[in-house]
Scaffold this motif. Structure first.
Motif, PDB file in Angstrom:
ATOM      1  N   PHE A 167       0.830  -1.206   0.000  1.00 25.05           N
ATOM      2  CA  PHE A 167       0.000   0.000   0.000  1.00 25.05           C
ATOM      3  C   PHE A 167       0.868   1.261   0.000  1.00 25.05           C
ATOM      4  CE2 PHE A 167      -3.480  -2.692   1.841  1.00 25.05           C
ATOM      5  CZ  PHE A 167      -4.479  -2.342   0.946  1.00 25.05           C
ATOM      6  N   ARG A 168       1.921   1.268   0.812  1.00 26.20           N
ATOM      7  CA  ARG A 168       2.736   2.474   0.939  1.00 26.20           C
ATOM      8  C   ARG A 168       3.440   2.801  -0.372  1.00 26.20           C
ATOM      9  NH1 ARG A 168       4.024   5.343   5.316  1.00 26.20           N
ATOM     10  NH2 ARG A 168       1.778   5.153   5.469  1.00 26.20           N
ATOM     11  N   LEU A 169       3.910   1.780  -1.095  1.00 27.67           N
ATOM     12  CA  LEU A 169       4.583   2.035  -2.371  1.00 27.67           C
ATOM     13  C   LEU A 169       3.620   2.617  -3.399  1.00 27.67           C
ATOM     14  CD1 LEU A 169       6.945  -1.043  -2.556  1.00 27.67           C
ATOM     15  CD2 LEU A 169       7.627   1.351  -2.434  1.00 27.67           C
ATOM     16  N   LEU A 170       2.348   2.263  -3.322  1.00 27.47           N
ATOM     17  CA  LEU A 170       1.360   2.911  -4.187  1.00 27.47           C
ATOM     18  C   LEU A 170       1.104   4.350  -3.739  1.00 27.47           C
ATOM     19  CD1 LEU A 170      -1.152  -0.054  -4.587  1.00 27.47           C
ATOM     20  CD2 LEU A 170       0.437   0.807  -6.312  1.00 27.47           C
ATOM     21  N   ALA A 171       1.068   4.558  -2.432  1.00 27.08           N
ATOM     22  CA  ALA A 171       0.806   5.903  -1.913  1.00 27.08           C
ATOM     23  C   ALA A 171       1.898   6.888  -2.308  1.00 27.08           C
ATOM     24  CB  ALA A 171       0.660   5.862  -0.394  1.00 27.08           C
ATOM     25  N   VAL A 172       3.168   6.482  -2.193  1.00 27.95           N
ATOM     26  CA  VAL A 172       4.245   7.423  -2.474  1.00 27.95           C
ATOM     27  C   VAL A 172       4.351   7.729  -3.962  1.00 27.95           C
ATOM     28  CG1 VAL A 172       5.548   6.797  -0.412  1.00 27.95           C
ATOM     29  CG2 VAL A 172       6.065   5.656  -2.589  1.00 27.95           C
ATOM     30  N   ASN A 272       0.437  17.421  11.281  1.00 26.57           N
ATOM     31  CA  ASN A 272       0.589  16.025  10.872  1.00 26.57           C
ATOM     32  C   ASN A 272      -0.090  15.698   9.550  1.00 26.57           C
ATOM     33  OD1 ASN A 272       0.278  15.682  14.252  1.00 26.57           O
ATOM     34  ND2 ASN A 272       2.064  14.845  13.213  1.00 26.57           N
ATOM     35  N   GLN A 273       0.678  15.000   8.737  1.00 26.44           N
ATOM     36  CA  GLN A 273       0.226  14.470   7.459  1.00 26.44           C
ATOM     37  C   GLN A 273       0.992  13.172   7.239  1.00 26.44           C
ATOM     38  OE1 GLN A 273       1.363  13.622   4.162  1.00 26.44           O
ATOM     39  NE2 GLN A 273       0.944  15.436   2.906  1.00 26.44           N
ATOM     40  N   PRO A 274       0.296  12.019   7.122  1.00 20.22           N
ATOM     41  CA  PRO A 274       0.971  10.720   7.262  1.00 20.22           C
ATOM     42  C   PRO A 274       2.064  10.440   6.249  1.00 20.22           C
ATOM     43  CG  PRO A 274      -1.292  10.454   6.473  1.00 20.22           C
ATOM     44  CD  PRO A 274      -1.153  11.861   6.914  1.00 20.22           C
ATOM     45  N   LEU A 275       1.933  10.925   5.026  1.00 24.44           N
ATOM     46  CA  LEU A 275       3.007  10.681   4.068  1.00 24.44           C
ATOM     47  C   LEU A 275       4.162  11.650   4.273  1.00 24.44           C
ATOM     48  CD1 LEU A 275       1.084   9.792   0.793  1.00 24.44           C
ATOM     49  CD2 LEU A 275       2.012   8.287   2.556  1.00 24.44           C
ATOM     50  N   ARG A 276       3.848  12.897   4.586  1.00 27.69           N
ATOM     51  CA  ARG A 276       4.908  13.880   4.826  1.00 27.69           C
ATOM     52  C   ARG A 276       5.704  13.555   6.084  1.00 27.69           C
ATOM     53  NH1 ARG A 276       2.130  18.937   6.059  1.00 27.69           N
ATOM     54  NH2 ARG A 276       2.180  18.068   8.161  1.00 27.69           N
ATOM     55  N   ASP A 277       5.078  12.914   7.073  1.00 29.23           N
ATOM     56  CA  ASP A 277       5.728  12.654   8.355  1.00 29.23           C
ATOM     57  C   ASP A 277       6.611  11.412   8.350  1.00 29.23           C
ATOM     58  OD1 ASP A 277       4.452  14.853   9.362  1.00 29.23           O
ATOM     59  OD2 ASP A 277       2.899  13.749  10.429  1.00 29.23           O
ATOM     60  N   ARG A 278       6.718  10.739   7.226  1.00 32.11           N
ATOM     61  CA  ARG A 278       7.588   9.570   7.163  1.00 32.11           C
ATOM     62  C   ARG A 278       9.036   9.966   7.469  1.00 32.11           C
ATOM     63  NH1 ARG A 278       7.818   8.059   1.861  1.00 32.11           N
ATOM     64  NH2 ARG A 278       6.954  10.100   1.387  1.00 32.11           N
ATOM     65  N   ARG A 279       9.747   9.108   8.178  1.00 28.60           N
ATOM     66  CA  ARG A 279      11.148   9.375   8.542  1.00 28.60           C
ATOM     67  C   ARG A 279      12.054   8.828   7.450  1.00 28.60           C
ATOM     68  NH1 ARG A 279      12.839  10.310  13.704  1.00 28.60           N
ATOM     69  NH2 ARG A 279      14.862  10.422  12.638  1.00 28.60           N
ATOM     70  N   VAL A 280      12.096   9.545   6.339  1.00 28.23           N
ATOM     71  CA  VAL A 280      12.901   9.066   5.213  1.00 28.23           C
ATOM     72  C   VAL A 280      14.391   9.269   5.434  1.00 28.23           C
ATOM     73  CG1 VAL A 280      11.049   9.295   3.526  1.00 28.23           C
ATOM     74  CG2 VAL A 280      12.543  11.256   3.985  1.00 28.23           C
ATOM     75  N   ASP A 281      14.736   9.883   6.583  1.00 27.84           N
ATOM     76  CA  ASP A 281      16.138   9.900   6.974  1.00 27.84           C
ATOM     77  C   ASP A 281      16.550   8.558   7.584  1.00 27.84           C
ATOM     78  OD1 ASP A 281      14.370  10.524   9.119  1.00 27.84           O
ATOM     79  OD2 ASP A 281      16.074  11.213  10.332  1.00 27.84           O
ATOM     80  N   VAL A 282      15.565   7.766   7.981  1.00 28.99           N
ATOM     81  CA  VAL A 282      15.821   6.466   8.604  1.00 28.99           C
ATOM     82  C   VAL A 282      15.575   5.329   7.616  1.00 28.99           C
ATOM     83  CG1 VAL A 282      15.147   4.905  10.482  1.00 28.99           C
ATOM     84  CG2 VAL A 282      15.198   7.387  10.863  1.00 28.99           C
ATOM     85  N   THR A 285      12.533   6.474   0.729  1.00 28.03           N
ATOM     86  CA  THR A 285      11.182   6.812   0.292  1.00 28.03           C
ATOM     87  C   THR A 285      10.416   5.620  -0.242  1.00 28.03           C
ATOM     88  OG1 THR A 285      11.953   9.025  -0.275  1.00 28.03           O
ATOM     89  CG2 THR A 285       9.861   8.329  -1.236  1.00 28.03           C
ATOM     90  N   VAL A 286      11.088   4.739  -1.002  1.00 31.30           N
ATOM     91  CA  VAL A 286      10.396   3.604  -1.613  1.00 31.30           C
ATOM     92  C   VAL A 286      10.764   2.296  -0.934  1.00 31.30           C
ATOM     93  CG1 VAL A 286      10.037   4.721  -3.833  1.00 31.30           C
ATOM     94  CG2 VAL A 286      12.144   3.438  -3.433  1.00 31.30           C
ATOM     95  N   TRP A 295       7.548   5.741 -12.306  1.00 27.63           N
ATOM     96  CA  TRP A 295       7.002   5.719 -10.952  1.00 27.63           C
ATOM     97  C   TRP A 295       6.729   7.114 -10.422  1.00 27.63           C
ATOM     98  CZ3 TRP A 295       8.517   1.820  -6.657  1.00 27.63           C
ATOM     99  CH2 TRP A 295       8.112   0.542  -7.035  1.00 27.63           C
ATOM    100  N   PHE A 296       7.601   8.064 -10.778  1.00 22.43           N
ATOM    101  CA  PHE A 296       7.428   9.405 -10.213  1.00 22.43           C
ATOM    102  C   PHE A 296       7.404  10.422 -11.343  1.00 22.43           C
ATOM    103  CE2 PHE A 296       9.342   7.014  -6.747  1.00 22.43           C
ATOM    104  CZ  PHE A 296       8.492   7.326  -5.713  1.00 22.43           C
TER     105      PHE A 296
END
Length: 296
Positions: A167-172, A272-282, A285-286, A295-296
């Motif tokens: 689901f998350r890979l479709l969302a991003v 708060n916004q669930p996709l923006r709040d992802r910790r992509v430093d950790v 993104t995909v 894809w993008f």
């Protein structure tokens, strides 16, 4: 320009119809005919997008790989694809339908995406359930998002929804709606008094990714395997706006939605916004997936 290359909606209001029906293994022509009748019924009720169950052309419980192969077709050109495409053109519909797909010697549990202009593309089930592993190859097309005139559509099939990464890979990638052709079976702990776990997974995914989820299940018992029905359409907050449907009966769920809400209502508060709040430093993104062209 193909529909797959288009990204702008003509109209954000979309009437989704999830067709809950009973395909029968060994009756490909009958399955096609019954699915077409259900699509006609949904179109008459004003549907813009129709979702059919998993393996709607073939039935599900195969006795051998040879039987699965005999019931499969080439996506986009086989008899089910052709019949569904004719209806899509006649009624101005988009259709997402579960399909036993033959590609050379390989077999896939797939979903065909069809629009008024014809075949748009294919999603191949990534996570195979139980004896599907005897007949089908795991999906090899990743998690495409199909950019259509009515919105950005992603697909998952049945067991795929047990994987939040899917689901998350479709969302991003910007999906507004995830269509789920499915053949849900009872899971451990499932009782008639409890909401289907599959419904809970659809609700949670819609909520945490801020998109619509439309799951079309089948009903009946095939070669001793029972199916649980309970098709459902969830809004961007995760709550069912149609269904869950019956556990036993064929029916068509419909809901009219504004697909733009998948992006317009994503902010939950000032912070708060669930996709923006992802910790992509950790985590990236995909989620470590190979980024595919488009894809993008």
């Amino acid at each position: 320009m193909s529909e797959k290359a288009q990204g702008d909606r003509k109209d954000a209001a979309v009437t989704i119809a999830c067709v809950q029906m009973e395909p029968q293994v060994g009756d490909v022509s009958g399955n096609i005919g019954r699915s077409c009748a259900k699509i006609e019924q949904a179109a008459e009720a004003g549907a813009t997008l129709v979702v059919l169950p998993e393996l709607a052309n073939s039935g599900y419980v195969f006795s051998s790989r040879d039987e699965a192969y005999d019931h499969a077709e080439t996506a986009g050109t086989g008899p089910a694809s052709t019949a569904w495409s004719e209806l899509a053109q006649r009624h101005g519909l988009h259709i997402v339908a579960g399909l036993a797909e033959r590609d050379g010697a390989a077999l896939y549990n797939a979903a065909a995406v069809i629009g008024p202009g014809g075949y748009v593309g294919t999603y191949r089930k990534m996570h195979l359930w139980n004896e599907e592993n005897l007949y089908f190859e795991p999906g090899n097309l990743g998690f495409p998002v199909f950019r259509t005139p009515i919105g950005r559509i992603g697909c998952l099939i049945c067991y795929d929804i047990w994987f939040p990464e899917a689901f998350r890979l479709l969302a991003v990638q910007g999906a507004d709606l995830v269509c789920v052709p499915t053949n849900w079976v009872p899971v451990p702990g499932q009782t008639p008094e409890r909401r289907a776990m599959a419904n809970v997974l659809c609700m949670g995914a819609a909520h945490s990714n801020s998109f619509f989820v439309a799951a079309a299940d089948r009903v009946g018992t095939e070669r001793g395997q029972a199916f649980i029905g309970q098709s459902v359409i969830c809004d961007v907050s995760g709550w069912p706006i149609a269904g869950p449907a019956s556990r036993d009966d064929e029916e068509i769920l419909t809901a009219t939605v504004d697909l733009a809400d998948a992006r317009r209502k994503r902010n939950w508060n000032a912070f708060n916004q669930p996709l923006r709040d992802r910790r992509v430093d950790v985590y990236d993104t995909v989620l470590g997936a190979e980024v595919r062209p488009g894809w993008f």
